[in-house]
Design a protein around this motif. Structure first.
Motif, PDB file in Angstrom:
ATOM      1  N   LEU A 304      63.722  28.574  61.324  1.00 58.66           N
ATOM      2  CA  LEU A 304      64.692  28.695  60.192  1.00 58.66           C
ATOM      3  C   LEU A 304      65.842  29.678  60.661  1.00 58.66           C
ATOM      4  O   LEU A 304      67.115  29.378  60.596  1.00 58.66           O
ATOM      5  CB  LEU A 304      64.083  29.390  58.875  1.00 58.66           C
ATOM      6  N   PHE A 305      65.371  30.748  61.357  1.00 58.08           N
ATOM      7  CA  PHE A 305      66.501  31.920  61.627  1.00 58.08           C
ATOM      8  C   PHE A 305      67.488  31.115  62.802  1.00 58.08           C
ATOM      9  O   PHE A 305      68.771  31.225  62.575  1.00 58.08           O
ATOM     10  CB  PHE A 305      65.956  32.934  62.086  1.00 58.08           C
ATOM     11  N   GLU A 306      67.055  30.194  63.584  1.00 58.48           N
ATOM     12  CA  GLU A 306      67.680  29.695  64.287  1.00 58.48           C
ATOM     13  C   GLU A 306      68.651  28.674  63.780  1.00 58.48           C
ATOM     14  O   GLU A 306      69.873  28.263  64.444  1.00 58.48           O
ATOM     15  CB  GLU A 306      66.907  29.070  65.813  1.00 58.48           C
ATOM     16  N   ALA A 307      68.137  27.819  62.912  1.00 60.96           N
ATOM     17  CA  ALA A 307      68.946  26.758  62.395  1.00 60.96           C
ATOM     18  C   ALA A 307      69.933  27.263  61.448  1.00 60.96           C
ATOM     19  O   ALA A 307      71.153  26.736  61.412  1.00 60.96           O
ATOM     20  CB  ALA A 307      67.806  26.101  61.264  1.00 60.96           C
ATOM     21  N   ILE A 308      69.765  28.425  60.937  1.00 62.18           N
ATOM     22  CA  ILE A 308      71.004  28.882  60.139  1.00 62.18           C
ATOM     23  C   ILE A 308      71.708  30.034  60.647  1.00 62.18           C
ATOM     24  O   ILE A 308      72.545  30.795  60.075  1.00 62.18           O
ATOM     25  CB  ILE A 308      70.428  29.622  58.741  1.00 62.18           C
ATOM     26  N   HIS A 309      71.328  30.216  62.026  1.00 62.80           N
ATOM     27  CA  HIS A 309      72.143  31.328  63.031  1.00 62.80           C
ATOM     28  C   HIS A 309      72.011  32.876  62.131  1.00 62.80           C
ATOM     29  O   HIS A 309      73.175  33.363  61.873  1.00 62.80           O
ATOM     30  CB  HIS A 309      73.771  30.945  62.941  1.00 62.80           C
ATOM     31  N   LEU A 310      70.883  33.295  61.907  1.00 61.54           N
ATOM     32  CA  LEU A 310      70.875  34.318  61.202  1.00 61.54           C
ATOM     33  C   LEU A 310      71.566  35.485  61.842  1.00 61.54           C
ATOM     34  O   LEU A 310      71.028  35.747  63.033  1.00 61.54           O
ATOM     35  CB  LEU A 310      69.146  34.732  60.827  1.00 61.54           C
ATOM     36  N   THR A 311      72.173  36.273  61.289  1.00 58.82           N
ATOM     37  CA  THR A 311      73.037  37.436  61.874  1.00 58.82           C
ATOM     38  C   THR A 311      72.460  38.691  61.201  1.00 58.82           C
ATOM     39  O   THR A 311      71.816  38.714  60.344  1.00 58.82           O
ATOM     40  CB  THR A 311      74.544  37.470  61.293  1.00 58.82           C
ATOM     41  N   GLU A 312      72.821  39.741  61.936  1.00 61.92           N
ATOM     42  CA  GLU A 312      72.405  41.043  61.674  1.00 61.92           C
ATOM     43  C   GLU A 312      72.864  41.408  60.173  1.00 61.92           C
ATOM     44  O   GLU A 312      72.240  42.095  59.216  1.00 61.92           O
ATOM     45  CB  GLU A 312      72.950  42.097  62.491  1.00 61.92           C
ATOM     46  N   GLU A 313      74.168  40.882  59.889  1.00 66.96           N
ATOM     47  CA  GLU A 313      74.714  41.229  58.691  1.00 66.96           C
ATOM     48  C   GLU A 313      73.853  40.315  57.460  1.00 66.96           C
ATOM     49  O   GLU A 313      73.867  40.833  56.251  1.00 66.96           O
ATOM     50  CB  GLU A 313      76.053  40.701  58.557  1.00 66.96           C
ATOM     51  N   ASP A 314      73.526  39.054  57.838  1.00 69.64           N
ATOM     52  CA  ASP A 314      72.665  38.374  56.646  1.00 69.64           C
ATOM     53  C   ASP A 314      71.242  39.212  56.541  1.00 69.64           C
ATOM     54  O   ASP A 314      70.835  39.369  55.504  1.00 69.64           O
ATOM     55  CB  ASP A 314      72.199  36.890  57.156  1.00 69.64           C
ATOM     56  N   PHE A 315      70.735  39.572  57.811  1.00 71.62           N
ATOM     57  CA  PHE A 315      69.228  40.474  57.630  1.00 71.62           C
ATOM     58  C   PHE A 315      69.544  41.506  56.627  1.00 71.62           C
ATOM     59  O   PHE A 315      68.835  41.854  56.051  1.00 71.62           O
ATOM     60  CB  PHE A 315      68.948  40.685  59.220  1.00 71.62           C
ATOM     61  N   ASN A 316      70.657  42.335  56.849  1.00 72.44           N
ATOM     62  CA  ASN A 316      70.623  43.492  55.969  1.00 72.44           C
ATOM     63  C   ASN A 316      71.389  43.529  54.898  1.00 72.44           C
ATOM     64  O   ASN A 316      71.552  44.357  54.168  1.00 72.44           O
ATOM     65  CB  ASN A 316      71.513  44.486  56.960  1.00 72.44           C
ATOM     66  N   ALA A 317      71.653  42.215  54.353  1.00 71.15           N
ATOM     67  CA  ALA A 317      72.340  42.048  53.303  1.00 71.15           C
ATOM     68  C   ALA A 317      71.572  42.652  52.153  1.00 71.15           C
ATOM     69  O   ALA A 317      70.331  42.354  52.009  1.00 71.15           O
ATOM     70  CB  ALA A 317      72.811  40.673  52.803  1.00 71.15           C
ATOM     71  N   ALA A 318      72.368  43.337  51.245  1.00 71.67           N
ATOM     72  CA  ALA A 318      71.463  43.857  49.802  1.00 71.67           C
ATOM     73  C   ALA A 318      70.454  43.269  49.296  1.00 71.67           C
ATOM     74  O   ALA A 318      69.401  43.461  49.048  1.00 71.67           O
ATOM     75  CB  ALA A 318      72.689  44.607  49.088  1.00 71.67           C
TER      76      ALA A 318
END
Ligand SMILES: NC(=O)c1ccc[n+]([C@@H]2O[C@H](COP(=O)([O-])OP(=O)(O)OC[C@H]3O[C@@H](n4cnc5c(N)ncnc54)[C@H](O)[C@@H]3O)[C@@H](O)[C@H]2O)c1
Length: 346
Positions: A304-318
């Protein structure tokens, strides 16, 4: 069967609603939308219609026509509960009781409640397994509320009302309404976005884990079981083979994300440690089988993370850390001290 799913816009609800619909249930959601800013990815399946409502405001007349309630809508973890124990009791204990009373008054016979293995608290995970017969030992307001609800709703069980209580292990796995504040998801997020996992503790406490889809399976089977089998019953939801030390979970994750490094800290004094037995659910709901393992769940998240290109910003989003977004919205005065929205209807 017409089912009201409260907390339908949460981590479990976003998987449960579509899953029940696909299997022929007539589903309506209800959620106050605390985390509605957070969609990590679009739901691949149709989602049920959802009513924007606080469970504390639901009355019997709102519930006409439903056969069952699956109740997920609570403050959903220990840190949230500890932040303001008073409001936790108001939503998780009193709010749930009020909803259950309204359900019973509306003639709804089934009420599936999502409790938690955290009711076991500081059991001695190194030596013994706990099960549904073990006295609970809650360590936090969140866990204490779960115990109180089980007791108070259990006492309401009778010929016309068949509540049951699913003590879920800690969930993991992909959901459009992602949570990164639960252990496996959190570690996978770190592994993906920074290539390193740094445990701040020594990772020795035991935790049982269960995939979100296996929780949905347990909920569905509870809805379909003969009432006499589940009335007033408590079931641990998970698999006896899925008890892990946090360090084992971290190792699984670091091995799933190539190049990820793992460092371990020192004991942080967190005494919540429990190894849980899950035999009862398989006896009473014989079709229940966990289809997922943490290894498979970690691979699912990597894909999933590779498909949506998970960024640090996404990961830390509130919104993906439940406490963070609630505090932000309180600070902005969008939520009042009772966690009710303050916005006027414009
Ligand atoms: N995720 C886990 O690991 C886990 C484990 C054991 C038990 N549970 C229980 O399962 C349930 C769902 O968990 P989740 O992970 O989906 O949580 P979540 O925080 O992702 O979702 C909860 C949803 O309920 C809604 N909600 C909260 N209070 C509400 C209120 N007063 N009125 C209306 N809506 C309200 C929120 O807006 C949110 O969408 C919770 O009761 C939780 O305690 C979860």
């Amino acid at each position: 069967m017409r089912v009201l799913v409260t907390g339908s816009d949460g981590y479990i609800g976003a998987i449960l609603g579509p899953d029940l619909m696909k299997r022929g249930f007539d589903v309506v959601g209800c959620d106050t939308g605390y985390y509605s800013a957070g969609w990590l990815y679009p739901s691949p399946d149709p989602v049920p219609m959802s009513i924007r409502r606080d469970i504390r405001a639901i009355r019997a007349e709102d519930l006409a026509g439903f056969d069952a309630i699956v109740h997920l809508a609570e403050l959903s973890n220990d840190p949230l509960g500890q932040h303001d124990p008073d409001i936790t009791y108001k939503i998780n204990h009193e709010g749930t009781l009020s909803l259950a009373r309204a359900a019973r008054a509306a003639g709804i016979r089934r009420f599936v409640y999502t409790s938690s293995c955290s009711v076991y608290g500081a059991a001695n995970g190194d030596y013994e397994f706990v099960d549904e017969t073990t006295p609970p030992n809650p360590q936090t307001a969140y866990a204490e509320c779960k115990v109180r609800v089980e007791q108070d709703l259990g006492a309401m069980a009778g010929d016309n009302f068949a509540p049951c209580f699913l003590r879920n292990a800690t969930a993991y796995g992909a959901s459009p309404r992602m949570r990164f504040d639960i252990v496996l998801n959190n570690l996978c997020g770190h592994a993906m976005t920074s290539g390193e996992i740094r445990l701040t503790s020594d990772g020795t406490p035991w935790r049982p884990l269960v995939h979100v889809k296996d929780i949905c399976q347990a909920i569905r089977l509870s809805l379909m079981a003969p009432e006499d089998d589940i009335r007033g019953q408590i079931f641990n939801v998970g698999d006896t083979d899925s008890n892990y030390r946090v360090i084992d979970v971290a190792t699984i994750v670091s091995e799933t994300f190539p190049g990820c490094t793992l460092t371990v800290g020192e004991s942080d004094g967190d005494n919540r440690s429990y190894k849980v037995g899950f035999d009862k659910i398989r006896k009473v709901l014989p079709r229940f089988r966990c289809e997922w393992t943490p290894e498979r769940g970690a691979r699912q998240l990597r894909t999933l993370f590779e498909a949506i290109h998970l960024t640090e910003e996404d990961f830390n989003a509130a919104p993906y850390t439940r406490l963070k977004i609630l505090l932000q919205n309180k600070e902005k005065r969008l939520l009042d001290s009772e966690l009710c929205w303050t916005l006027p209807v414009v």
